[in-house]
Design a protein around this motif. Structure first.
Motif, PDB file in Angstrom:
ATOM      1  N   ASN A  36       0.837  -1.194   0.000  1.00  6.68           N
ATOM      2  CA  ASN A  36       0.000   0.000   0.000  1.00  6.68           C
ATOM      3  C   ASN A  36       0.873   1.246   0.000  1.00  6.68           C
ATOM      4  O   ASN A  36       1.454   1.605   1.012  1.00  6.68           O
ATOM      5  CB  ASN A  36      -0.924   0.012   1.224  1.00  6.68           C
ATOM      6  CG  ASN A  36      -1.948  -1.097   1.160  1.00  6.68           C
ATOM      7  OD1 ASN A  36      -2.418  -1.441   0.079  1.00  6.68           O
ATOM      8  ND2 ASN A  36      -2.286  -1.665   2.299  1.00  6.68           N
ATOM      9  N   THR A  37       0.966   1.890  -1.136  1.00  9.17           N
ATOM     10  CA  THR A  37       1.756   3.107  -1.244  1.00  9.17           C
ATOM     11  C   THR A  37       1.020   4.248  -0.550  1.00  9.17           C
ATOM     12  O   THR A  37      -0.174   4.417  -0.743  1.00  9.17           O
ATOM     13  CB  THR A  37       1.951   3.474  -2.729  1.00  9.17           C
ATOM     14  OG1 THR A  37       2.524   2.362  -3.392  1.00  9.17           O
ATOM     15  CG2 THR A  37       2.868   4.679  -2.870  1.00  9.17           C
ATOM     16  N   PRO A  38       1.713   5.041   0.285  1.00  8.05           N
ATOM     17  CA  PRO A  38       1.057   6.198   0.899  1.00  8.05           C
ATOM     18  C   PRO A  38       0.414   7.074  -0.167  1.00  8.05           C
ATOM     19  O   PRO A  38       0.966   7.244  -1.258  1.00  8.05           O
ATOM     20  CB  PRO A  38       2.215   6.930   1.593  1.00  8.05           C
ATOM     21  CG  PRO A  38       3.231   5.870   1.837  1.00  8.05           C
ATOM     22  CD  PRO A  38       3.108   4.923   0.686  1.00  8.05           C
ATOM     23  N   GLU A  39      -0.751   7.608   0.131  1.00  5.66           N
ATOM     24  CA  GLU A  39      -1.516   8.384  -0.847  1.00  5.66           C
ATOM     25  C   GLU A  39      -0.675   9.478  -1.488  1.00  5.66           C
ATOM     26  O   GLU A  39      -0.707   9.687  -2.693  1.00  5.66           O
ATOM     27  CB  GLU A  39      -2.728   9.021  -0.148  1.00  5.66           C
ATOM     28  CG  GLU A  39      -3.665   9.766  -1.084  1.00  5.66           C
ATOM     29  CD  GLU A  39      -4.446   8.842  -1.996  1.00  5.66           C
ATOM     30  OE1 GLU A  39      -4.864   9.305  -3.058  1.00  5.66           O
ATOM     31  OE2 GLU A  39      -4.616   7.660  -1.639  1.00  5.66           O
ATOM     32  N   ILE A  40       0.115  10.167  -0.679  1.00  7.76           N
ATOM     33  CA  ILE A  40       0.864  11.305  -1.176  1.00  7.76           C
ATOM     34  C   ILE A  40       1.976  10.892  -2.130  1.00  7.76           C
ATOM     35  O   ILE A  40       2.455  11.674  -2.930  1.00  7.76           O
ATOM     36  CB  ILE A  40       1.444  12.117   0.005  1.00  7.76           C
ATOM     37  CG1 ILE A  40       1.747  13.556  -0.434  1.00  7.76           C
ATOM     38  CG2 ILE A  40       2.666  11.470   0.597  1.00  7.76           C
ATOM     39  CD1 ILE A  40       0.552  14.397  -0.659  1.00  7.76           C
ATOM     40  N   LEU A 203       5.560  17.693   9.806  1.00  4.77           N
ATOM     41  CA  LEU A 203       4.952  17.982   8.512  1.00  4.77           C
ATOM     42  C   LEU A 203       5.212  16.848   7.530  1.00  4.77           C
ATOM     43  O   LEU A 203       4.331  16.465   6.748  1.00  4.77           O
ATOM     44  CB  LEU A 203       5.504  19.304   7.965  1.00  4.77           C
ATOM     45  CG  LEU A 203       4.803  19.904   6.739  1.00  4.77           C
ATOM     46  CD1 LEU A 203       3.298  20.002   6.946  1.00  4.77           C
ATOM     47  CD2 LEU A 203       5.384  21.272   6.410  1.00  4.77           C
ATOM     48  N   ASN A 204       6.403  16.277   7.587  1.00  6.38           N
ATOM     49  CA  ASN A 204       6.730  15.154   6.712  1.00  6.38           C
ATOM     50  C   ASN A 204       5.859  13.937   7.032  1.00  6.38           C
ATOM     51  O   ASN A 204       5.388  13.235   6.133  1.00  6.38           O
ATOM     52  CB  ASN A 204       8.208  14.797   6.855  1.00  6.38           C
ATOM     53  CG  ASN A 204       8.710  13.916   5.725  1.00  6.38           C
ATOM     54  OD1 ASN A 204       8.366  14.137   4.571  1.00  6.38           O
ATOM     55  ND2 ASN A 204       9.498  12.920   6.052  1.00  6.38           N
ATOM     56  N   THR A 205       5.628  13.679   8.310  1.00  5.89           N
ATOM     57  CA  THR A 205       4.771  12.561   8.718  1.00  5.89           C
ATOM     58  C   THR A 205       3.346  12.766   8.225  1.00  5.89           C
ATOM     59  O   THR A 205       2.680  11.825   7.781  1.00  5.89           O
ATOM     60  CB  THR A 205       4.776  12.415  10.254  1.00  5.89           C
ATOM     61  OG1 THR A 205       6.120  12.198  10.700  1.00  5.89           O
ATOM     62  CG2 THR A 205       3.915  11.245  10.701  1.00  5.89           C
ATOM     63  N   ASN A 209       1.334  10.030   5.452  1.00  6.28           N
ATOM     64  CA  ASN A 209       0.317   9.175   6.052  1.00  6.28           C
ATOM     65  C   ASN A 209      -1.066   9.794   5.886  1.00  6.28           C
ATOM     66  O   ASN A 209      -1.228  11.009   6.012  1.00  6.28           O
ATOM     67  CB  ASN A 209       0.594   8.974   7.546  1.00  6.28           C
ATOM     68  CG  ASN A 209       1.892   8.231   7.801  1.00  6.28           C
ATOM     69  OD1 ASN A 209       1.934   7.008   7.796  1.00  6.28           O
ATOM     70  ND2 ASN A 209       2.968   8.982   8.016  1.00  6.28           N
ATOM     71  N   ASP A 210      -2.055   8.938   5.608  1.00  5.68           N
ATOM     72  CA  ASP A 210      -3.422   9.439   5.509  1.00  5.68           C
ATOM     73  C   ASP A 210      -3.842  10.088   6.821  1.00  5.68           C
ATOM     74  O   ASP A 210      -4.504  11.125   6.835  1.00  5.68           O
ATOM     75  CB  ASP A 210      -4.386   8.301   5.159  1.00  5.68           C
ATOM     76  CG  ASP A 210      -4.236   7.862   3.716  1.00  5.68           C
ATOM     77  OD1 ASP A 210      -3.638   8.624   2.933  1.00  5.68           O
ATOM     78  OD2 ASP A 210      -4.702   6.770   3.377  1.00  5.68           O
ATOM     79  N   ARG A 264      -4.558  15.135  10.101  1.00  6.29           N
ATOM     80  CA  ARG A 264      -4.468  14.737   8.700  1.00  6.29           C
ATOM     81  C   ARG A 264      -4.232  15.980   7.857  1.00  6.29           C
ATOM     82  O   ARG A 264      -4.650  17.086   8.219  1.00  6.29           O
ATOM     83  CB  ARG A 264      -5.736  14.022   8.238  1.00  6.29           C
ATOM     84  CG  ARG A 264      -6.946  14.915   8.078  1.00  6.29           C
ATOM     85  CD  ARG A 264      -8.182  14.151   7.678  1.00  6.29           C
ATOM     86  NE  ARG A 264      -7.962  13.367   6.491  1.00  6.29           N
ATOM     87  CZ  ARG A 264      -8.859  12.519   6.000  1.00  6.29           C
ATOM     88  NH1 ARG A 264      -9.996  12.331   6.629  1.00  6.29           N
ATOM     89  NH2 ARG A 264      -8.610  11.854   4.900  1.00  6.29           N
ATOM     90  N   LEU A 265      -3.546  15.779   6.733  1.00  2.99           N
ATOM     91  CA  LEU A 265      -3.272  16.880   5.811  1.00  2.99           C
ATOM     92  C   LEU A 265      -4.417  16.980   4.821  1.00  2.99           C
ATOM     93  O   LEU A 265      -4.800  15.990   4.203  1.00  2.99           O
ATOM     94  CB  LEU A 265      -1.954  16.633   5.074  1.00  2.99           C
ATOM     95  CG  LEU A 265      -1.450  17.762   4.176  1.00  2.99           C
ATOM     96  CD1 LEU A 265      -1.100  18.991   5.005  1.00  2.99           C
ATOM     97  CD2 LEU A 265      -0.225  17.306   3.389  1.00  2.99           C
ATOM     98  N   HIS A 266      -4.956  18.173   4.678  1.00  6.83           N
ATOM     99  CA  HIS A 266      -6.074  18.390   3.755  1.00  6.83           C
ATOM    100  C   HIS A 266      -5.681  19.425   2.716  1.00  6.83           C
ATOM    101  O   HIS A 266      -5.068  20.440   3.039  1.00  6.83           O
ATOM    102  CB  HIS A 266      -7.305  18.875   4.519  1.00  6.83           C
ATOM    103  CG  HIS A 266      -8.425  19.337   3.624  1.00  6.83           C
ATOM    104  ND1 HIS A 266      -9.055  18.488   2.745  1.00  6.83           N
ATOM    105  CD2 HIS A 266      -9.004  20.552   3.468  1.00  6.83           C
ATOM    106  CE1 HIS A 266      -9.987  19.165   2.091  1.00  6.83           C
ATOM    107  NE2 HIS A 266      -9.971  20.413   2.509  1.00  6.83           N
TER     108      HIS A 266
END
Length: 275
Positions: A36-40, A203-205, A209-210, A264-266
Motif C-alpha cells: 500500500n503506497t502512501p496516498e501522497i 509535517l513530513n509525517t 500518512n493518511d 491529517r493533511l487536507h
C-alpha cells in the motif's frame, strides 16, 4: 506508479545514467514491497536537471517523454516521437496545467507563418501516441478561447534527479511548498521559513500518512497518552501557524485535527479522503 518508475529507469539506462537508474529502481522495489503506497506518494514526477531539450518528463498518467531521444514510454511501451510532436509536447510540458495559445504553438512548433491545419495534424499524431483513447482525450485538451493544455492534476510530489545523482523530494500542496530534505517551507503567504527539525518531521509525517496519529508523530515518547496528545498539539500548533500564518484556532484549513486520534493533511483543491 511502480510501472512509471520502472519506465523511467529504462530511460536513465539508455543514457548511461546508471547511478540514477539504480537509486530509482531501489525506490520502485521499496514501494512494491510495501504494497500500500502512501496516498501522497502515488504522484511522483522525476526530472533530469539538464538542458530543456534533453529533459526527461514524466506524467502521472503513465507516459514518459525523453526529449533528447525523441521517444515516449507509454504504459511501458517505447514509441517514437516525430520532430514536430517532440516540440509540441515540450511546449505543453513546460507549461503544464496552463493553456498555450494556438498562435504561440504555431510559431514555436510549426514555424512562423504555418497553418492551423498543420498544428492540428501534430496534435492528432501526439494524441494517437500518448492518449489511452485519442477520440476522448484526457491529457491534451483544447479550448477555442485559450488553446491547448497538458493536464496533470495528480502531481503533488517532484523527485528531482540532478546530473550528479542527487535527489530532492518537494511536496507541492495547493497552499504551500515543503522541502523535507532541507526543512524548508514556503507558506501560503509566500514566506520562506526554515523549520526546526522536529516541526519538519511532523509535517513530513503528515505528508506520508493518511492520518498522522499521536504515536506516529512522537514514536519515541514515553509517558501517558494524555500527556502525549498535549505534546503533539503544542508542536503541531507551531507548524500550523507557520503553514497558515493568517489562521488560528478552528480556522486552520490545511492541517485538520481528528479528536483523540491525531491529524491529517487536507488540500482544499482535492477531494477529501474518508477518515
Amino acid at each position: 506508479m511502480v510501472q512509471l518508475l520502472e519506465s523511467i529507469v529504462g530511460v536513465y539506462e539508455r543514457h548511461g545514467m546508471i547511478d540514477q537508474a539504480v537509486s530509482l529502481r531501489d525506490l520502485a522495489q521499496d514501494l512494491r514491497s510495501k504494497g500500500n503506497t502512501p496516498e501522497i506518494l502515488k504522484n511522483v514526477v522525476i526530472y533530469d536537471r539538464s538542458e530543456r531539450e534533453n529533459m526527461i518528463y514524466a506524467h502521472t498518467n503513465g507516459f514518459v517523454h525523453d526529449r533528447g531521444a525523441s521517444v515516449a514510454f507509454v504504459r511501458g511501451v517505447e514509441i517514437h516521437i516525430g520532430p514536430t510532436e517532440n516540440s509540441f509536447l515540450t511546449e505543453l510540458e513546460d507549461n503544464e496545467n496552463k493553456f498555450v495559445s494556438v498562435r504561440e504553438l504555431q510559431e514555436r512548433v510549426q514555424g512562423e507563418g504555418s497553418s492551423s491545419y498543420s498544428l492540428k495534424q501534430t496534435v492528432y499524431r501526439s494524441r494517437m501516441k500518448i492518449e489511452s483513447d485519442p477520440k476522448m482525450p484526457d491529457l491534451i485538451l483544447f479550448s477555442k478561447e485559450h488553446g491547448y493544455i497538458l493536464k496533470d492534476l495528480g502531481k503533488e510530489i517532484k523527485l528531482v534527479k540532478g546530473k550528479d545523482g542527487s535527489s530532492e523530494i518537494v511536496l507541492a500542496h495547493s497552499g504551500f511548498t515543503f522541502y523535507p530534505d532541507r526543512n524548508w517551507l514556503v507558506n501560503d503567504k509566500g514566506e520562506f521559513i526554515a523549520l526546526p527539525i522536529k516541526q519538519s518531521k511532523y509535517l513530513n509525517t503528515l505528508c506520508l500518512n493518511d492520518i498522522a496519529t499521536f504515536e506516529l508523530l512522537e514514536p519515541d515518547y514515553v509517558g501517558s497518552r494524555e500527556n502525549l496528545s498535549s505534546v503533539v498539539r503544542n508542536t503541531m500548533m507551531r507548524v500550523r501557524r507557520k503553514v497558515e500564518p493568517d489562521k488560528n484556532g478552528n480556522g486552520f484549513i490545511y492541517i485538520k485535527y481528528i479528536d483523540g486520534i491525531g491529524y491529517r493533511l487536507h488540500d482544499p483543491g482535492k477531494s477529501e479522503r474518508p477518515v
